[in-house]
Design a protein around this motif. Structure first.
Motif, PDB file in Angstrom:
ATOM      1  N   CYS A 263      -1.846   7.213  -3.827  1.00  0.00           N
ATOM      2  CA  CYS A 263      -2.804   6.939  -2.750  1.00  0.00           C
ATOM      3  C   CYS A 263      -4.206   7.390  -3.140  1.00  0.00           C
ATOM      4  CB  CYS A 263      -2.378   7.664  -1.469  1.00  0.00           C
ATOM      5  SG  CYS A 263      -0.963   6.956  -0.615  1.00  0.00           S
TER       6      CYS A 263
ATOM      7  N   ARG B  64       1.394   3.063   3.223  1.00  0.00           N
ATOM      8  CA  ARG B  64       2.319   2.458   4.190  1.00  0.00           C
ATOM      9  C   ARG B  64       3.762   2.827   3.834  1.00  0.00           C
ATOM     10  NH1 ARG B  64      -2.234   2.079   6.773  1.00  0.00           N
ATOM     11  NH2 ARG B  64      -3.412   0.144   6.470  1.00  0.00           N
TER      12      ARG B  64
ATOM     13  N   GLU C  74       0.836  -1.203   0.000  1.00  0.00           N
ATOM     14  CA  GLU C  74       0.000   0.000   0.000  1.00  0.00           C
ATOM     15  C   GLU C  74       0.874   1.257   0.000  1.00  0.00           C
ATOM     16  OE1 GLU C  74      -2.967   0.503  -0.514  1.00  0.00           O
ATOM     17  OE2 GLU C  74      -4.023  -1.380  -0.102  1.00  0.00           O
TER      18      GLU C  74
ATOM     19  N   SER D  27      -0.522   7.657   8.430  1.00  0.00           N
ATOM     20  CA  SER D  27      -0.288   6.626   7.414  1.00  0.00           C
ATOM     21  C   SER D  27      -0.732   5.256   7.890  1.00  0.00           C
ATOM     22  CB  SER D  27       1.201   6.568   7.041  1.00  0.00           C
ATOM     23  OG  SER D  27       1.648   7.797   6.526  1.00  0.00           O
ATOM     24  N   LEU D  28      -0.499   4.978   9.160  1.00  0.00           N
ATOM     25  CA  LEU D  28      -0.805   3.657   9.706  1.00  0.00           C
ATOM     26  C   LEU D  28      -2.284   3.511  10.087  1.00  0.00           C
ATOM     27  CD1 LEU D  28       2.356   3.196  11.963  1.00  0.00           C
ATOM     28  CD2 LEU D  28       1.956   2.297   9.658  1.00  0.00           C
TER      29      LEU D  28
ATOM     30  N   ALA E 240       4.524   6.025   5.268  1.00  0.00           N
ATOM     31  CA  ALA E 240       4.909   5.955   6.677  1.00  0.00           C
ATOM     32  C   ALA E 240       6.423   5.891   6.803  1.00  0.00           C
ATOM     33  CB  ALA E 240       4.262   4.734   7.341  1.00  0.00           C
TER      34      ALA E 240
END
Length: 440
Positions: free
Chosen positions: A371, A323, A320, A431-432, A326
């Motif tokens: 995204c 991620r 993703e 992000s998480l 992140a």
């Protein structure tokens, strides 16, 4: 209805024989070149040509106003993005690119003729006309085009487009500088803007198409759409990368928590990049590190950002993108905290700072738009990204001012770096926290 189904059944195999390379990759390279020639060439030429312009004895222009012209340029590129998104949605990215090229051709000539005549001409032609013209041929139309041509390999295609732009961009400053030196006048830099726009226009007309259907193809070059969707579902379940089958509207996107979490994840990366642009050289040279070494650190940053785009190209269709953002947030936070405690003898740490900046920013350039395209679909991507860009532009655009105020208050940029580092940590949390529909 049956006739349409028969036509589509015949058209799909005819669109790609399996022997020809998928035309979408031609579009990727073309968009990378268009992004550079139309989207960023004018700003690069201005960064080199305008400082030469203001040194001319016949041009009386205050240096503060010169800097304000660049601020106007940057703000207009972000503020008008929603209108550009609407244009792309209604008329197609290709029309936006062609209008961009035509306006840049005119704008480059106008600035060469009248840009140094008055501050008003400088603001209107460079700050407004060239800015808006460039925006019409850069992020919104180019990223929209890629999202239309690719689904399975969208992340890779986006990364390759940005890499093409980055590789060729290395040539722009020396070329513009050579043109100025060869002609002996700053005006040639802006005639070069017009020339670059002519080349960009030719590329758009010959190679860019809004969507695969314009060439009788389907996204990713598949022969059998139904079979491909089945394969896509299997691959998606393995890779766990969510790619929306049904596009969401702009209003629906605004009401989706993921939209704001994407903003929260990417925005601190803009903070880090902007503070580096405005204060990075001043921060390290001010503490006693040789300016030549600092300049070399900037070069390392650019090289790292380019390499990272290539490295993540095959990854963000398997992991993703948010991620991966992140990770970008982590390395950007590291860079900010390094800058806050780096000393005059910590040259090695300074290079780690520039490597982390390049890594975080390179990831952001590819992953952030991916995204939004993956989660909200293709149909309204231009409108959605058209509203995302002003958010980034306006909020992140305040960072240089805030960093300058922090320096005035404390005598150093350390507090600004620490504050942005904390923002990056918050961005990692955003992000998480993004969750994806179970039935992807």
């Amino acid at each position: 209805m049956e006739d349409k189904e028969k036509q589509s059944a015949v058209a799909a195999p005819a669109s790609s024989t399996g022997k020809k390379p998928f035309y979408g990759w031609v579009v990727v390279v073309a968009c990378g070149l268009v992004y550079l020639l139309l989207g960023s060439f004018a700003l690069n030429a201005g960064q080199i040509g305008i400082p030469v312009m203001v040194t001319q004895p016949d041009i009386m222009m205050d240096r503060t106003l010169v800097g304000l012209g660049f601020t106007v340029f940057i703000l207009f590129q972000g503020l008008l993005a929603p209108l550009i998104g609407m244009l792309v949605s209604k008329k197609g990215a290709r029309v936006s690119m062609m209008l961009s090229a035509i306006l840049l051709i005119v704008g480059g000539i106008l600035f060469a003729q009248f840009g140094g005549s008055s501050t008003i001409a400088y603001f209107l032609i460079f700050g407004v006309l060239l800015s808006v013209s460039g925006a019409m041929g850069s992020q919104v139309p180019c990223q929209t085009t890629i999202s239309m041509w690719f689904v399975k390999k969208r992340g890779m295609a986006m990364a390759i487009m940005m890499s093409v732009m980055g590789i060729v961009a290395f040539l722009v400053p020396p070329v513009v500088n050579y043109v100025i030196q060869a002609t002996g006048t700053w005006t040639s830099a802006f005639y070069a803007v017009s020339g670059a726009a002519v080349v960009g226009l030719v590329i758009v007309v010959l190679f860019v198409r809004n969507k695969p259907e314009d060439k009788g193809l389907v996204p990713d070059g598949s022969l059998d759409v139904a079979a491909d969707e089945g394969v896509a579902e299997k691959k998606q379940s393995v890779s766990k990368v969510y790619k929306a089958k049904e596009s969401k509207t702009l209003k629906q996107a605004f009401k989706t928590p993921a939209f704001w979490l994407f903003i929260g994840a990417a925005l601190p990366l803009y903070f880090g990049f902007n503070v580096n642009v405005s204060a990075g050289v001043l921060h390290f040279s001010g503490m006693g590190i040789d300016p030549g070494i600092v300049a070399f650190g900037l070069s390392v940053q650019g090289i790292v950002a380019l390499i990272v785009r290539f490295l993540i190209a095959p990854l963000i269709d398997r992991i993703e993108p948010v991620r991966v953002l992140a990770f970008a947030g982590v390395v950007m936070a590291v860079s900010m905290f390094i800058a806050s405690f780096c000393g005059p003898n910590d040259t090695a740490l300074m290079f780690v700072y520039f490597v982390c900046i390049g890594c975080g920013w390179g990831i952001n350039l590819v992953c952030a738009p991916t995204c939004f395209a993956n989660y909200f679909g293709n149909e309204n991507f231009s409108k959605i990204i058209g509203w995302v860009l002003p958010i980034f532009s306006i909020i992140a655009g305040m960072i240089p001012v805030i960093a300058g105020a922090a320096f005035s208050a404390t005598g150093s940029y350390n507090m600004a770096y620490i504050g942005i580092g904390v923002c990056c940590v918050i961005g990692v949390a955003c992000s998480l926290l993004v969750r994806f529909p179970k039935n992807a």
